[in-house]
Design a protein around this motif. Structure first.
Motif, PDB file in Angstrom:
ATOM      1  N   VAL A 212       0.836  -1.199   0.000  1.00 49.18           N
ATOM      2  CA  VAL A 212       0.000   0.000   0.000  1.00 49.18           C
ATOM      3  C   VAL A 212       0.871   1.249   0.000  1.00 49.18           C
ATOM      4  N   GLY A 213       1.895   1.256   0.866  1.00 52.61           N
ATOM      5  CA  GLY A 213       2.765   2.421   0.978  1.00 52.61           C
ATOM      6  C   GLY A 213       3.560   2.715  -0.281  1.00 52.61           C
ATOM      7  N   ASN A 214       3.854   1.685  -1.059  1.00 54.84           N
ATOM      8  CA  ASN A 214       4.588   1.909  -2.309  1.00 54.84           C
ATOM      9  C   ASN A 214       3.777   2.722  -3.308  1.00 54.84           C
ATOM     10  N   HIS A 215       2.455   2.626  -3.202  1.00 50.51           N
ATOM     11  CA  HIS A 215       1.591   3.307  -4.170  1.00 50.51           C
ATOM     12  C   HIS A 215       0.865   4.518  -3.580  1.00 50.51           C
ATOM     13  N   VAL A 216       0.710   4.512  -2.250  1.00 51.25           N
ATOM     14  CA  VAL A 216       0.124   5.670  -1.554  1.00 51.25           C
ATOM     15  C   VAL A 216       0.990   5.935  -0.326  1.00 51.25           C
ATOM     16  N   PRO A 217       2.109   6.637  -0.506  1.00 52.16           N
ATOM     17  CA  PRO A 217       3.077   6.826   0.602  1.00 52.16           C
ATOM     18  C   PRO A 217       2.476   7.437   1.860  1.00 52.16           C
ATOM     19  N   ASP A 218       1.480   8.314   1.718  1.00 48.73           N
ATOM     20  CA  ASP A 218       0.888   8.976   2.885  1.00 48.73           C
ATOM     21  C   ASP A 218      -0.440   8.342   3.283  1.00 48.73           C
ATOM     22  N   TYR A 219      -0.547   7.011   3.099  1.00 50.90           N
ATOM     23  CA  TYR A 219      -1.820   6.333   3.343  1.00 50.90           C
ATOM     24  C   TYR A 219      -2.325   6.512   4.776  1.00 50.90           C
ATOM     25  N   GLU A 220      -1.425   6.642   5.741  1.00 53.72           N
ATOM     26  CA  GLU A 220      -1.864   6.772   7.132  1.00 53.72           C
ATOM     27  C   GLU A 220      -2.727   8.013   7.338  1.00 53.72           C
ATOM     28  N   SER A 221      -2.427   9.086   6.609  1.00 56.46           N
ATOM     29  CA  SER A 221      -3.240  10.305   6.740  1.00 56.46           C
ATOM     30  C   SER A 221      -4.641  10.082   6.191  1.00 56.46           C
ATOM     31  N   HIS A 222      -4.772   9.202   5.194  1.00 56.50           N
ATOM     32  CA  HIS A 222      -6.089   8.914   4.628  1.00 56.50           C
ATOM     33  C   HIS A 222      -6.881   7.980   5.544  1.00 56.50           C
ATOM     34  N   VAL A 223      -6.184   7.070   6.207  1.00 56.35           N
ATOM     35  CA  VAL A 223      -6.835   6.243   7.223  1.00 56.35           C
ATOM     36  C   VAL A 223      -7.394   7.144   8.323  1.00 56.35           C
ATOM     37  N   ASP A 224      -6.586   8.113   8.753  1.00 54.74           N
ATOM     38  CA  ASP A 224      -7.027   9.044   9.797  1.00 54.74           C
ATOM     39  C   ASP A 224      -8.219   9.869   9.318  1.00 54.74           C
ATOM     40  N   TRP A 225      -8.199  10.284   8.047  1.00 54.88           N
ATOM     41  CA  TRP A 225      -9.298  11.103   7.526  1.00 54.88           C
ATOM     42  C   TRP A 225     -10.608  10.326   7.603  1.00 54.88           C
ATOM     43  N   LEU A 226     -10.584   9.072   7.207  1.00 59.52           N
ATOM     44  CA  LEU A 226     -11.797   8.253   7.248  1.00 59.52           C
ATOM     45  C   LEU A 226     -12.292   8.073   8.678  1.00 59.52           C
ATOM     46  N   THR A 227     -11.367   7.903   9.600  1.00 62.23           N
ATOM     47  CA  THR A 227     -11.745   7.744  11.004  1.00 62.23           C
ATOM     48  C   THR A 227     -12.377   9.014  11.552  1.00 62.23           C
ATOM     49  N   GLU A 228     -11.804  10.155  11.197  1.00 65.27           N
ATOM     50  CA  GLU A 228     -12.229  11.424  11.772  1.00 65.27           C
ATOM     51  C   GLU A 228     -13.437  12.049  11.066  1.00 65.27           C
ATOM     52  N   ASN A 229     -13.719  11.601   9.846  1.00 66.45           N
ATOM     53  CA  ASN A 229     -14.748  12.265   9.058  1.00 66.45           C
ATOM     54  C   ASN A 229     -15.906  11.355   8.641  1.00 66.45           C
ATOM     55  N   SER A 230     -16.080  10.255   9.339  1.00 69.31           N
ATOM     56  CA  SER A 230     -17.156   9.330   8.985  1.00 69.31           C
ATOM     57  C   SER A 230     -18.516  10.010   8.948  1.00 69.31           C
ATOM     58  N   SER A 231     -18.751  10.962   9.852  1.00 67.05           N
ATOM     59  CA  SER A 231     -20.052  11.621   9.910  1.00 67.05           C
ATOM     60  C   SER A 231     -20.329  12.442   8.661  1.00 67.05           C
ATOM     61  N   ARG A 232     -19.280  12.855   7.951  1.00 63.82           N
ATOM     62  CA  ARG A 232     -19.472  13.651   6.728  1.00 63.82           C
ATOM     63  C   ARG A 232     -19.958  12.791   5.569  1.00 63.82           C
ATOM     64  N   LEU A 233     -19.778  11.481   5.679  1.00 68.98           N
ATOM     65  CA  LEU A 233     -20.123  10.582   4.583  1.00 68.98           C
ATOM     66  C   LEU A 233     -21.464   9.889   4.815  1.00 68.98           C
ATOM     67  N   ILE A 234     -22.285  10.476   5.652  1.00 73.88           N
ATOM     68  CA  ILE A 234     -23.619   9.934   5.911  1.00 73.88           C
ATOM     69  C   ILE A 234     -24.597  10.552   4.921  1.00 73.88           C
ATOM     70  N   PHE A 235     -25.393   9.722   4.293  1.00 73.54           N
ATOM     71  CA  PHE A 235     -26.368  10.205   3.320  1.00 73.54           C
ATOM     72  C   PHE A 235     -27.688  10.553   4.005  1.00 73.54           C
ATOM     73  N   THR A 236     -28.201   9.628   4.790  1.00 73.51           N
ATOM     74  CA  THR A 236     -29.421   9.884   5.561  1.00 73.51           C
ATOM     75  C   THR A 236     -29.265   9.286   6.954  1.00 73.51           C
ATOM     76  N   GLU A 237     -30.208   9.561   7.829  1.00 73.04           N
ATOM     77  CA  GLU A 237     -30.167   9.003   9.177  1.00 73.04           C
ATOM     78  C   GLU A 237     -30.307   7.477   9.151  1.00 73.04           C
ATOM     79  N   ASP A 238     -30.818   6.928   8.056  1.00 75.86           N
ATOM     80  CA  ASP A 238     -30.915   5.480   7.933  1.00 75.86           C
ATOM     81  C   ASP A 238     -29.537   4.816   7.907  1.00 75.86           C
ATOM     82  N   ASP A 239     -28.505   5.611   7.615  1.00 74.69           N
ATOM     83  CA  ASP A 239     -27.139   5.065   7.578  1.00 74.69           C
ATOM     84  C   ASP A 239     -26.599   4.787   8.973  1.00 74.69           C
ATOM     85  N   LEU A 240     -27.244   5.336   9.993  1.00 75.22           N
ATOM     86  CA  LEU A 240     -26.737   5.176  11.366  1.00 75.22           C
ATOM     87  C   LEU A 240     -27.146   3.829  11.934  1.00 75.22           C
TER      88      LEU A 240
END
Length: 240
Positions: A212-240
């Motif tokens: 993974v790191g060979n193709h996305v060297p800063d992958y850890e920052s993207h893992v962190d983004w997904l962890t920290e921003n999950s609420s932004r990727l909610i479409f409706t309350e049914d997703d909860l």
């Protein structure tokens, strides 16, 4: 995955409920924690005690669970009316309804065809547009990185995955949560590379992360983004 059982565990002052699911695709037991809840995933035929697995990882589970409880509290409330803002590839686009031939994305806006909305609903037509754009984007990024990584993936599937952003089956089928198209492009690329890397290394070994790191060297920052921003990727309350 099929639900096999439910359970709960008391960790300090918190009661955490979880589901137990069996998966033909899983190669080892794991605990998935995200904004939707806690799921213990066991490979088909595994004799691992799910409650014992939860108890062994209770401190880690509590920490993750509290993070996602915070995301749930910040979940947006959608009105599905003109002028409402929805995320797309890391940007906020306004919702518009117009007399156009086909619903589409243009700079700064989701434009929904009024005749399509009249035949279904704003919510249904917007989801259909999201899915169409997601399939096109994901397939193009899969094709790009598959060539770069010298792997041969199977078909692409879009799913309403409740506990994962994506997965790779033993048959090489790549399944993606369509809501991932709401995330920034570099985060999407990381998830695509992550799943393609499973075609060379099934488990999350040191070698897997090296790929993974060979193709996305800063992958850890993207893992962190997904962890920290999950609420932004909610479409409706049914997703909860």
């Amino acid at each position: 995955m099929r639900i096999e059982a439910t359970g709960s565990i008391q960790v300090f002052d918190e009661t955490i409920e979880y589901e137990v699911r069996r998966s033909d695709d899983a190669t080892q037991p794991r605990i998935d924690v995200d904004i939707h809840g806690v799921v213990v995933v066991l490979p088909t035929g595994s004799d691992v005690d799910p409650h014992g697995l939860v108890e062994e990882n209770s401190r880690w589970l509590l920490k993750k669970w509290r993070v996602f409880q915070g995301h749930r509290n910040r979940a947006p409330s959608r009105s599905f009316e003109e002028g409402e803002v929805f995320p797309y590839r890391g940007e906020d686009l306004q919702l518009a309804i117009d007399d156009v031939e086909q619903s589409h994305v243009e700079p700064g806006a989701f434009v929904l065809a009024s005749n399509a909305v009249d035949g279904t609903s704003v919510r249904s037509e917007l989801e259909a547009l999201y899915r169409r754009e997601a399939r096109s984007l994901f397939q193009s990024r899969i094709d790009y990185f598959a060539a770069e990584m010298a792997v041969e993936p199977g078909k692409l599937e879009l799913r309403n995955q409740r506990t994962r952003w994506a997965s790779c089956s033993p048959q090489k089928t790549l399944s993606f949560n369509w809501r991932l198209v709401m995330a920034p492009d570099d985060v999407i690329d990381y998830v695509v590379v992550h799943e393609l890397a499973h075609l060379r290394e099934k488990n999350h070994t040191r070698n897997f992360w090296s790929i993974v790191g060979n193709h996305v060297p800063d992958y850890e920052s993207h893992v962190d983004w997904l962890t920290e921003n999950s609420s932004r990727l909610i479409f409706t309350e049914d997703d909860l």
